[in-house]
Design a protein around this motif. Structure first.
Motif, PDB file in Angstrom:
ATOM      1  N   UNK A   1       0.829  -1.212   0.000  1.00 52.02           N
ATOM      2  CA  UNK A   1       0.000   0.000   0.000  1.00 52.02           C
ATOM      3  C   UNK A   1       0.859   1.255   0.000  1.00 52.02           C
ATOM      4  N   UNK A   2       1.854   1.305   0.880  1.00 53.40           N
ATOM      5  CA  UNK A   2       2.719   2.483   0.907  1.00 53.40           C
ATOM      6  C   UNK A   2       3.487   2.635  -0.400  1.00 53.40           C
ATOM      7  N   UNK A   3       3.972   1.546  -0.934  1.00 52.90           N
ATOM      8  CA  UNK A   3       4.683   1.626  -2.211  1.00 52.90           C
ATOM      9  C   UNK A   3       3.779   2.167  -3.308  1.00 52.90           C
ATOM     10  N   UNK A   4       2.568   1.644  -3.383  1.00 52.31           N
ATOM     11  CA  UNK A   4       1.639   2.097  -4.423  1.00 52.31           C
ATOM     12  C   UNK A   4       1.273   3.560  -4.275  1.00 52.31           C
TER      13      UNK A   4
ATOM     14  N   UNK B   1      -2.998   2.503 -10.031  1.00 53.11           N
ATOM     15  CA  UNK B   1      -2.425   1.987  -8.787  1.00 53.11           C
ATOM     16  C   UNK B   1      -3.472   1.340  -7.884  1.00 53.11           C
ATOM     17  N   UNK B   2      -4.666   1.178  -8.386  1.00 55.77           N
ATOM     18  CA  UNK B   2      -5.726   0.504  -7.637  1.00 55.77           C
ATOM     19  C   UNK B   2      -6.006   1.194  -6.304  1.00 55.77           C
TER      20      UNK B   2
ATOM     21  N   UNK C   1       9.580   8.959  -1.173  1.00 52.41           N
ATOM     22  CA  UNK C   1      10.195   7.690  -0.794  1.00 52.41           C
ATOM     23  C   UNK C   1       9.167   6.564  -0.853  1.00 52.41           C
ATOM     24  N   UNK C   2       9.628   5.373  -1.122  1.00 56.76           N
ATOM     25  CA  UNK C   2       8.722   4.231  -1.235  1.00 56.76           C
ATOM     26  C   UNK C   2       7.915   4.012   0.035  1.00 56.76           C
ATOM     27  N   UNK C   3       8.526   4.322   1.186  1.00 62.55           N
ATOM     28  CA  UNK C   3       7.835   4.110   2.452  1.00 62.55           C
ATOM     29  C   UNK C   3       7.501   5.426   3.148  1.00 62.55           C
TER      30      UNK C   3
ATOM     31  N   UNK D   1      -4.287  -1.510  -0.688  1.00 62.12           N
ATOM     32  CA  UNK D   1      -4.513  -1.666  -2.123  1.00 62.12           C
ATOM     33  C   UNK D   1      -5.047  -3.054  -2.454  1.00 62.12           C
ATOM     34  N   UNK D   2      -4.920  -3.993  -1.518  1.00 62.30           N
ATOM     35  CA  UNK D   2      -5.463  -5.328  -1.724  1.00 62.30           C
ATOM     36  C   UNK D   2      -6.827  -5.525  -1.103  1.00 62.30           C
ATOM     37  N   UNK D   3      -7.411  -4.463  -0.573  1.00 66.43           N
ATOM     38  CA  UNK D   3      -8.718  -4.557   0.058  1.00 66.43           C
ATOM     39  C   UNK D   3      -8.659  -4.186   1.532  1.00 66.43           C
TER      40      UNK D   3
END
Length: 326
Positions: free
Chosen positions: A22-25, A60-61, A109-111, A135-137
């Protein structure tokens, strides 16, 4: 007054992987939004949303709220950059540092932390769990740990957004709380003198306790506890003997030690200064000094021979007297 309560999340490996994705997205999306903003010269929230909202959601959903927060986060980053440029924190226009800051888009940053509102995050205080959007629900029953005081503060005063933070391999939620200010207590039982210096960040008149972060916390701590504040002139407190009152530059034999040339009293220099600050606080109070809200502390302490002090008093918590300088 606003207060941030930080609690540590205790996700399972599966939950941690979802939070990481989620943070990456969100931060990849924010970096893309930043490039669009830079190319179009458009840094206003609603205008930038028209340019990027649909792509952020689909590519990015991200849900609707996450997409809005990601775009707003980008706008806030440029607002911060603009403020820093205007204040000269990134050098003068034309300098190498200034050019580096202005000639390319802001990258995330990614995080980097991601804001969540109540549609994306719900708290189950009694069970010490949260339900959080990813992002996966929706992910339920993510455990967190907190002190009893933190739990009470969250239950009573949490308002607004919370930030999802990943730091040093650990996960945190920083929750914004609106704390009511206590009624000022105008009858002090005592003052605690605190000398803020350079070698020792802070030294109190009784415990030699180092307050590394006291300066930045004093404003809201005093207001939260209902502690009145008065300003004290700390001139010559480092040269004055707290026992006999003799003033002599030679009393300060070193950065660390004080030795009175008159009575022979020896003490740690910062502790001696803090006792003088405490005494001056009482003197001012007896003269009817007016209480004031504490001023925001400086970002750094020190100065060319100048010192600044603040005194605070109160009966329900430890009254303090503060002085900053060398």
């Amino acid at each position: 007054m606003k207060l941030v309560v930080q609690v540590r999340l205790l996700p399972t490996p599966v939950q941690a992987a979802a939070l990481e994705a989620t943070l990456r997205g969100c931060n990849e999306a924010a970096t893309w939004v930043s490039r669009v903003a830079f190319e179009h010269g458009e840094f206003r929230n609603f205008a930038l949303r028209r340019l990027t909202y649909e792509q952020v959601k689909s590519r990015w959903n991200l849900g609707a709220q996450a997409a809005r927060h990601t775009i707003k986060k980008t706008c806030d980053a440029y607002a911060t950059l603009k403020a820093n440029l205007r204040a000269g924190r990134l050098g003068r226009p034309g300098s190498a540092r200034y050019r580096r800051a202005t000639q390319k888009p802001v990258a995330f940053r990614s995080f980097g932390a991601q804001p969540y509102d109540d549609r994306m995050l719900s708290w189950q205080i009694a069970g010490r769990t949260v339900s959080v959007w990813t992002t996966g629900g929706r992910m339920k029953n993510v455990a967190f740990t907190a002190s009893v005081e933190q739990l009470a503060t969250l239950a009573l005063y949490r308002r607004g957004e919370s930030d999802l933070v990943h730091r040093d391999g650990m996960w945190f939620l920083n929750a914004t709380c609106e704390i009511p200010e206590a009624e000022p207590n105008t009858e002090p039982v005592d003052f605690l003198g605190i000398d803020l210096g350079i070698v020792n960040i802070a030294t109190t008149s009784d415990s030699s306790w180092s307050f590394a972060q006291l300066g930045q916390f004093i404003t809201y701590k005093a207001r939260k506890a209902g502690v009145p504040v008065v300003h004290v002139d700390p001139a010559y407190t480092s040269r004055t003997c707290a026992e006999c009152g003799h003033i002599d530059a030679a009393n300060r034999v070193s950065q660390a030690w004080f030795a009175c040339r008159s009575c022979g009293f020896v003490d740690h220099a910062d502790r001696n200064s803090s006792r003088n600050i405490r005494a001056r606080a009482w003197e001012l109070w007896r003269r009817g000094a007016q209480s004031t809200a504490p001023a925001p502390p400086p970002k750094s302490v020190g100065g060319a021979g100048r010192r600044r002090s603040i005194t605070a008093s109160g009966a329900r918590c430890a009254p303090v007297a503060l002085a900053t300088g060398s």
